[in-house]
Design a protein around this motif. Structure first.
Motif, PDB file in Angstrom:
ATOM      1  N   UNK A   1       8.484  -6.681  -5.436  1.00 16.35           N
ATOM      2  CA  UNK A   1       8.375  -5.610  -5.291  1.00 16.35           C
ATOM      3  C   UNK A   1       6.541  -5.069  -5.291  1.00 16.35           C
ATOM      4  N   UNK A   2       6.020  -5.329  -4.285  1.00 11.92           N
ATOM      5  CA  UNK A   2       4.811  -5.633  -4.867  1.00 11.92           C
ATOM      6  C   UNK A   2       3.916  -3.995  -4.397  1.00 11.92           C
ATOM      7  N   UNK A   3       5.574  -3.636  -3.326  1.00 11.29           N
ATOM      8  CA  UNK A   3       4.510  -2.501  -2.264  1.00 11.29           C
ATOM      9  C   UNK A   3       3.799  -1.601  -1.818  1.00 11.29           C
ATOM     10  N   UNK A   4       3.087  -3.053  -1.149  1.00 15.93           N
ATOM     11  CA  UNK A   4       1.474  -2.211  -0.802  1.00 15.93           C
ATOM     12  C   UNK A   4       0.475  -3.052  -1.718  1.00 15.93           C
ATOM     13  N   UNK A   5       0.150  -3.838  -2.689  1.00 10.31           N
ATOM     14  CA  UNK A   5      -0.478  -3.179  -3.257  1.00 10.31           C
ATOM     15  C   UNK A   5      -1.620  -3.975  -3.029  1.00 10.31           C
ATOM     16  N   UNK A   6      -2.749  -3.779  -1.835  1.00  9.36           N
ATOM     17  CA  UNK A   6      -3.150  -4.799  -1.727  1.00  9.36           C
ATOM     18  C   UNK A   6      -4.719  -4.705  -2.568  1.00  9.36           C
ATOM     19  N   UNK A   7      -5.127  -3.525  -3.290  1.00  5.96           N
ATOM     20  CA  UNK A   7      -6.162  -4.031  -4.063  1.00  5.96           C
ATOM     21  C   UNK A   7      -5.443  -4.208  -5.634  1.00  5.96           C
ATOM     22  N   UNK A   8      -6.879  -4.575  -5.798  1.00  9.28           N
ATOM     23  CA  UNK A   8      -6.828  -5.240  -7.373  1.00  9.28           C
ATOM     24  C   UNK A   8      -7.645  -3.936  -8.461  1.00  9.28           C
ATOM     25  N   UNK A   9      -7.324  -3.733  -9.484  1.00  5.28           N
ATOM     26  CA  UNK A   9      -7.157  -2.370  -9.966  1.00  5.28           C
ATOM     27  C   UNK A   9      -8.459  -3.136 -11.293  1.00  5.28           C
ATOM     28  N   UNK A  10      -9.307  -2.002 -11.405  1.00  7.34           N
ATOM     29  CA  UNK A  10     -10.608  -2.628 -12.862  1.00  7.34           C
ATOM     30  C   UNK A  10      -9.848  -2.134 -14.132  1.00  7.34           C
TER      31      UNK A  10
ATOM     32  N   UNK B   1       7.616 -17.574  -3.538  1.00  6.02           N
ATOM     33  CA  UNK B   1       9.091 -16.601  -2.616  1.00  6.02           C
ATOM     34  C   UNK B   1       8.853 -15.753  -2.922  1.00  6.02           C
ATOM     35  N   UNK B   2       9.089 -14.192  -2.350  1.00  9.40           N
ATOM     36  CA  UNK B   2       8.998 -12.739  -2.340  1.00  9.40           C
ATOM     37  C   UNK B   2      10.262 -11.731  -2.642  1.00  9.40           C
ATOM     38  N   UNK B   3      10.786 -11.761  -3.344  1.00 14.80           N
ATOM     39  CA  UNK B   3      12.458 -10.587  -3.179  1.00 14.80           C
ATOM     40  C   UNK B   3      12.203  -9.194  -3.074  1.00 14.80           C
ATOM     41  N   UNK B   4      10.825  -9.382  -1.903  1.00  8.38           N
ATOM     42  CA  UNK B   4      11.157  -8.116  -1.598  1.00  8.38           C
ATOM     43  C   UNK B   4      10.309  -6.880  -1.800  1.00  8.38           C
ATOM     44  N   UNK B   5      10.798  -5.912  -0.983  1.00  5.95           N
ATOM     45  CA  UNK B   5       9.648  -4.530  -1.015  1.00  5.95           C
ATOM     46  C   UNK B   5       8.410  -5.114  -0.759  1.00  5.95           C
ATOM     47  N   UNK B   6       8.180  -5.364  -0.120  1.00  3.72           N
ATOM     48  CA  UNK B   6       6.706  -5.830   0.163  1.00  3.72           C
ATOM     49  C   UNK B   6       5.867  -5.263   0.619  1.00  3.72           C
ATOM     50  N   UNK B   7       5.366  -4.273   1.420  1.00  3.46           N
ATOM     51  CA  UNK B   7       4.939  -3.609   2.463  1.00  3.46           C
ATOM     52  C   UNK B   7       4.675  -1.897   2.510  1.00  3.46           C
ATOM     53  N   UNK B   8       5.468  -1.090   1.259  1.00  3.42           N
ATOM     54  CA  UNK B   8       6.014  -0.326   1.223  1.00  3.42           C
ATOM     55  C   UNK B   8       5.536   0.553  -0.139  1.00  3.42           C
ATOM     56  N   UNK B   9       4.520   1.069  -0.602  1.00  5.56           N
ATOM     57  CA  UNK B   9       4.019   2.290  -1.062  1.00  5.56           C
ATOM     58  C   UNK B   9       2.599   2.553  -0.981  1.00  5.56           C
ATOM     59  N   UNK B  10       1.726   1.483  -0.629  1.00  7.57           N
ATOM     60  CA  UNK B  10       0.447   1.831  -0.820  1.00  7.57           C
ATOM     61  C   UNK B  10      -0.087   2.619   0.809  1.00  7.57           C
ATOM     62  N   UNK B  11      -1.088   3.721   0.398  1.00  8.17           N
ATOM     63  CA  UNK B  11      -1.696   4.500   1.962  1.00  8.17           C
ATOM     64  C   UNK B  11      -2.195   2.755   2.892  1.00  8.17           C
ATOM     65  N   UNK B  12      -3.421   1.487   2.041  1.00  4.73           N
ATOM     66  CA  UNK B  12      -3.851   1.216   2.701  1.00  4.73           C
ATOM     67  C   UNK B  12      -2.449   0.263   3.399  1.00  4.73           C
ATOM     68  N   UNK B  13      -1.639  -0.220   3.073  1.00  3.71           N
ATOM     69  CA  UNK B  13      -0.301  -0.723   3.287  1.00  3.71           C
ATOM     70  C   UNK B  13       0.016   0.045   4.919  1.00  3.71           C
ATOM     71  N   UNK B  14       0.291   1.078   4.381  1.00  3.85           N
ATOM     72  CA  UNK B  14       1.526   1.864   4.888  1.00  3.85           C
ATOM     73  C   UNK B  14       0.806   1.847   6.472  1.00  3.85           C
ATOM     74  N   UNK B  15      -0.750   2.358   6.163  1.00  3.69           N
ATOM     75  CA  UNK B  15      -0.719   2.939   7.200  1.00  3.69           C
ATOM     76  C   UNK B  15      -1.013   1.559   8.700  1.00  3.69           C
ATOM     77  N   UNK B  16      -1.110   0.341   7.972  1.00  4.06           N
ATOM     78  CA  UNK B  16      -0.597  -0.894   8.840  1.00  4.06           C
ATOM     79  C   UNK B  16       0.458  -0.636   9.291  1.00  4.06           C
ATOM     80  N   UNK B  17       1.382  -0.403   8.589  1.00  3.27           N
ATOM     81  CA  UNK B  17       2.638  -0.540   8.269  1.00  3.27           C
ATOM     82  C   UNK B  17       3.301  -1.183   8.137  1.00  3.27           C
ATOM     83  N   UNK B  18       2.797  -2.589   6.906  1.00  2.00           N
ATOM     84  CA  UNK B  18       2.740  -3.939   6.628  1.00  2.00           C
ATOM     85  C   UNK B  18       2.033  -4.916   6.371  1.00  2.00           C
ATOM     86  N   UNK B  19       1.102  -4.398   8.106  1.00  3.86           N
ATOM     87  CA  UNK B  19       0.531  -5.866   8.121  1.00  3.86           C
ATOM     88  C   UNK B  19      -0.299  -6.470   7.647  1.00  3.86           C
ATOM     89  N   UNK B  20      -1.263  -5.510   6.844  1.00  2.30           N
ATOM     90  CA  UNK B  20      -1.916  -6.747   5.866  1.00  2.30           C
ATOM     91  C   UNK B  20      -1.224  -6.988   4.790  1.00  2.30           C
TER      92      UNK B  20
END
Length: 545
Positions: A77-86, A120-139
């Motif tokens: 359930x990473x949901x496209x959270x590519x950026x770290x939070x401070x 291993x990853x158990x799914x819901x990988x790329x949908x949820x943030x603007x950055x990831x959704x903008x590339x439809x999960x490529x990043x």
């Protein structure tokens, strides 16, 4: 010892012991002949071969009788959270989450056990943030390729951009996507872009991994996203493949996006599963669970946590003898960062920043999202939809949006487009249609059949009593201040997800004169711009009895 062969028969009259007949001794002279030299070389060669055979046998015995630690690193359930939070603690600060930190942790753990590590990853990988959704999960897949994932399972949200995008992400990945319980309706077979299971080796240990998608996916995504596919129960799929996988593997893992409750049921009803690596329910399962002989793990969500399950496998007795019990899941903090992923994320973040950081307005109150019933954030979204004027020539009478589609809160203060995108990340578009009062009543009955209301509304109110029999729980409905007329036709503004029967709302599909409009997130953004500062409140639109 039990054997499939019949027992050997004992001879009634055992033969007498016979003297060994040895060949005559060979006499060597002090000056061996050429024949003698050849014989000596042959004896030496036979001796060396014998020693090699013995050494190999001893080595094989050692390899088969020792224990080895297999490390299973897992995310979900990473949901496209590519950026770290401070995160700030007093005068100190550190980064948490983000794919550069996730991959950095994977790198560090793999280095400690390079020959016996799975990721291993158990799914819901790329949908949820603007950055990831903008590339439809490529990043996200780029980052997972750098990390060297072994396998993943498609979660329900991995279908949100449609099957063509899912197929593209699978083709992009350097690892397979597994789903034993997703089959083609036409053939009854696993779709070509998925695999039911994987047999892989880590060192000399064979690991079988069976994938399970979320069985309820057809009810919570657009029907077109899963057209032609059938989602089976997890137990049915595992029972179909388990024996065959078990024969080929030393360790069997189920990679599941069914949720913790379903994973526990699976473990209690299907024997022979060593580990279930789970997702979907976003649980930070700090300490590994054990149900029967099955270990169950899950690592939170949004790339903020990661799990590392060490399995000690006894090669002599062919079983897992111990595993990581405490602190199996840990926060993803920036102690080790993968430089390649960090560079990639920074580039994409810079490209998106101009859009995401642009202020669109202000809220004077905190706006929490609500799992059910009425809430100020839901009222804000529904009001924006009703006011948009995108219902064609006839203005909309009612606006409806599902509660479960509001995915984040808005904190009091400035609202950016990025903040709003986290609330409405699915890319749904405005959809207007005609429904009769009778059909609206059926929709409301459905929305109170489970949770206490899963539709936020504008232009209408409804009251309900969940203690009453199904089909009679709605006690009162008003539209534009007047009682609902079952025979009248109303113009309803909703989203394409619901209009297509999402959330099990099949009645929406009976709507007439359908008109599509702009993305809902942009409609709400424009409404906030025009009405800032906003201060929505609970008004009694949804009243449980």
């Amino acid at each position: 010892m039990v054997s499939g062969f019949p027992p050997a028969k004992r001879a009634e009259n055992p033969p007498q012991e016979r003297a060994l007949l040895l060949p005559p001794a060979h006499h060597y002279s002090l000056h061996p002949t050429i024949g003698d030299q050849i014989m000596m070389k042959r004896v030496l060669l036979i001796g060396l071969i014998a020693l090699a055979i013995v050494a190999a046998a001893l080595g094989s015995l050692w390899l088969s009788s020792g224990s080895v630690t297999v490390s299973v690193i897992h995310t979900n359930d990473m949901h496209g959270y590519v950026e770290a939070e401070t995160v700030k603690v007093g005068s100190q600060s550190f980064t948490m989450g983000g794919m550069a930190n996730v991959v950095g942790n994977i790198d560090r753990w793999r280095a400690a056990n390079p020959d016996h590590t799975l990721v291993l990853d158990a799914g819901d990988i790329w949908q949820g943030t603007f950055i990831s959704s903008r590339s439809q999960g490529e990043i996200m897949i780029d980052a997972m390729n750098i990390a060297g994932y072994t396998a993943a399972v498609p979660g329900n949200h991995d279908f949100d951009f449609g099957q063509d995008v899912l197929k593209a992400r699978v083709a992009q990945a350097h690892f397979p996507f597994l789903a034993a319980n997703i089959i083609e309706e036409a053939t009854g077979r696993t779709p070509p872009f998925l695999k039911p299971y994987l047999i892989t080796k880590v060192g000399n240990i064979r690991v079988g991994i069976i994938g399970l998608g979320y069985p309820g996916t057809p009810f919570i995504t657009k029907p077109s996203n899963v057209a032609g596919l059938q989602f089976l129960s997890g137990a049915e799929a595992v029972n179909h493949y388990l024996d065959g996988v078990r024969r080929q593997a030393d360790i069997v893992i189920v990679l599941s996006h069914m949720g913790m409750d379903e994973d526990e049921k699976l473990a209690s009803t299907v024997a022979g599963i060593d580990v279930i690596v789970g997702g979907h329910s976003h649980i930070v399962q700090t300490n590994a669970k054990q149900v029967g002989q099955t270990i169950i793990v899950q690592a939170g969500s949004n790339a903020q946590y990661i799990g590392k399950l060490d399995l000690v496998y006894d090669r002599l007795h062919h079983k897992v003898t111990s595993f990581t019990r405490a602190n199996e899941v840990v926060p993803v903090v920036g102690t080790t960062v993968n430089a390649a992923v960090e560079q990639m994320v920074q580039k994409k973040a810079a490209e998106a920043a101009e859009i995401l950081t642009k202020p669109i307005g202000e809220t004077l109150v905190d706006l929490d999202n609500c799992y059910a019933g009425e809430c100020p954030l839901g009222n804000l979204v529904a009001d924006a939809m009703l006011a948009a004027g995108q219902a064609d020539a006839h203005p909309a009478d009612v606006a409806m949006h599902n509660n479960s589609g509001l995915r984040a809160r808005l904190a009091r203060g400035m609202i950016t487009y990025g903040n709003l995108f986290q609330v409405l990340p699915f890319g749904n578009v405005m959809t207007a249609l005609d429904l009769t009062g009778e059909q609206i009543l059926a929709i409301l009955e459905k929305t109170v059949s489970g949770r206490p209301g899963n539709l936020v509304v504008s232009g209408m109110t409804y009251s309900f009593d969940q203690t009453r029999p199904a089909g009679s729980r709605i006690t009162r409905v008003t539209i534009r201040g007047k009682p609902l007329d079952r025979q009248a036709v109303y113009r309803v503004q909703t989203i394409d997800y619901l209009a297509a029967g999402g959330d099990g709302q099949e009645t929406f599909k009976q709507g007439k004169n359908v008109v599509y409009g702009d993305p809902v997130v942009d409609v709400v953004a424009e409404y906030i711009r025009q009405h800032s500062p906003v201060q929505p409140r609970i008004e009694g639109r949804i009243l449980p009895r």
